[in-house]
Design an enzyme around this catalytic site. Structure first.
Site, short mmCIF file in Angstrom:
data_model
loop_
_atom_site.label_atom_id
_atom_site.label_comp_id
_atom_site.label_asym_id
_atom_site.label_seq_id
_atom_site.Cartn_x
_atom_site.Cartn_y
_atom_site.Cartn_z
N HIS A 30 0.82 -1.20 0.00
CA HIS A 30 0.00 0.00 0.00
C HIS A 30 0.86 1.26 0.00
O HIS A 30 1.98 1.26 0.51
CB HIS A 30 -0.91 0.02 1.23
CG HIS A 30 -2.05 -0.94 1.15
ND1 HIS A 30 -3.12 -0.89 2.01
CD2 HIS A 30 -2.30 -1.97 0.31
CE1 HIS A 30 -3.98 -1.85 1.70
NE2 HIS A 30 -3.49 -2.53 0.68
N GLY A 98 -6.56 -3.85 -6.92
CA GLY A 98 -6.14 -2.68 -6.17
C GLY A 98 -7.27 -1.89 -5.55
O GLY A 98 -8.44 -2.26 -5.64
N GLU A 99 -6.88 -0.80 -4.91
CA GLU A 99 -7.82 0.11 -4.28
C GLU A 99 -7.48 1.54 -4.70
O GLU A 99 -6.31 1.89 -4.84
CB GLU A 99 -7.77 0.03 -2.75
CG GLU A 99 -8.07 -1.32 -2.17
CD GLU A 99 -6.80 -2.14 -1.95
OE1 GLU A 99 -5.68 -1.56 -2.02
OE2 GLU A 99 -6.92 -3.35 -1.73
N ASN A 102 -4.68 3.59 -2.86
CA ASN A 102 -3.25 3.47 -3.14
C ASN A 102 -2.87 3.79 -4.58
O ASN A 102 -1.71 4.09 -4.85
CB ASN A 102 -2.79 2.04 -2.83
CG ASN A 102 -3.09 1.66 -1.40
OD1 ASN A 102 -2.52 2.22 -0.48
ND2 ASN A 102 -4.01 0.71 -1.21
N GLY A 166 -15.54 -12.41 -6.40
CA GLY A 166 -16.89 -12.56 -6.94
C GLY A 166 -16.87 -13.40 -8.20
O GLY A 166 -15.80 -13.71 -8.76
#
Length: 320
Positions: A30, A98-99, A102, A166
């Site tokens: 991160h 990812g997010e 970051n 998912g």
């Protein structure tokens, strides 16, 4: 978690964890902590390299690296190959979409979920081609590679774990991954992933790796308070966590999460049986490995010194 401790402390804790008997260690990758109270975000790759040098037997994972925005996939391939050499074959490259937290820092925006899945699929293919040691020229939908080659390749190939949470991600990425990484004990996801691999007729059985936060402390009230202070960001779920851009956003989004809400979701206090029960949910869902994240940077060494050995004994007893 790189968000909870500085780089030297992370290496020290990793060495202690190996000495206590843990089998593998994961390292988050991160740029920013989830909440400012966590207070850290060193670069994961020098930390992993130092841990590889300082340990002897534990398996090491990046958990997980996003190879599409903050890093170009050719850089990730080079980092992973080098680390595998330093780790003498003990490293697994964990990848994910990812997010925003970051990835937005490099100013390239934040793509939609479908585009992030497509970008990751293309990045994985590039990384695998570079692992071959051949000279690569490629111009895809999202990335260009111009005369790239890895000059230092490990004797033991790097395997790749991919975070899939998912049905859509399993459908898009399932056969590209050697191992499945997931944050929830979802048996349907595990079975779907294994079914898709078996349908190819050639892909071997892979590992299924999960992770759960725990907040061990002899004082349960202190554990609950610490978990609420540093880990209430967890309450939003990954569909929310992937999109918020700043620690301030996570603080605002979890403003009304109560300490008792956190304690209901995360094992807190001295009760090791509660941690074992949380791990059992993953075992029952078909997971082969589970990482335990002790909440609170200042509590790591005490957890290792006082709780690790009896906890590991209790977890191993469940396997007998």
């Amino acid at each position: 978690m790189t968000e909870q401790s500085g780089p030297k402390d992370l290496v020290r804790y990793a060495v202690s964890a190996e000495q206590m008997g843990f089998d593998f260690e994961v390292c988050s990758d991160h740029y920013t902590p989830w909440l400012t109270t966590q207070g850290h975000a060193p670069n994961a790759w020098p930390v992993l390299g130092a841990v590889a040098h300082a340990t002897d037997s534990v398996q090491l994972y990046s958990y997980v690296t996003c190879p599409t925005i903050r890093y170009h996939p050719v850089v990730v391939a080079q980092q992973a190959a080098t680390l595998q050499i330093l780790a003498d074959g003990r490293f697994t490259l964990g990848l994910g979409t990812g997010e925003n937290l970051n990835e937005h820092v490099v100013g390239r925006g934040w793509p939609t979920v479908d585009r992030r899945l497509d970008m990751l699929a293309e990045a994985i293919k590039i990384i695998r081609e570079l692992f071959s040691g051949e000279l690569i020229d490629l111009h895809g939908d999202y990335f260009s590679v111009d005369s790239a080659r890895l000059w230092d390749l490990p004797d033991q190939p790097v395997t790749i774990g991919v975070s899939m949470t998912g049905e859509k991600s399993v459908e898009r990425l399932g056969v590209l991954a050697d191992h499945l990484i997931d944050v929830a004990p979802d048996r349907e996801i595990v079975e779907d992933w294994r079914r898709r691999r078996h349908l190819t007729g050639v892909l071997p059985e892979g590992r299924v790796i999960g992770q759960i936060p725990v907040c061990w402390d002899p004082d349960r009230d202190a554990a609950v308070a610490r978990a609420h202070e540093q880990f209430r960001w967890f309450a939003g779920g990954w569909s929310v966590n992937a999109d918020l851009p700043t620690p301030a956003g996570f603080a605002a989004a979890t403003k009304y999460v109560r300490p008792e809400d956190v304690a209901a979701a995360i094992p807190c206090g001295p009760d090791l049986d509660a941690i074992v029960a949380a791990v059992d949910k993953y075992r029952d869902a078909g997971f082969t490995d589970i990482a335990l994240v002790q909440i609170g940077g200042d509590s790591q060494q005490r957890f290792l010194d006082e709780a690790a050995k009896p906890l590991l004994a209790a977890l191993h007893a469940e396997l007998d």
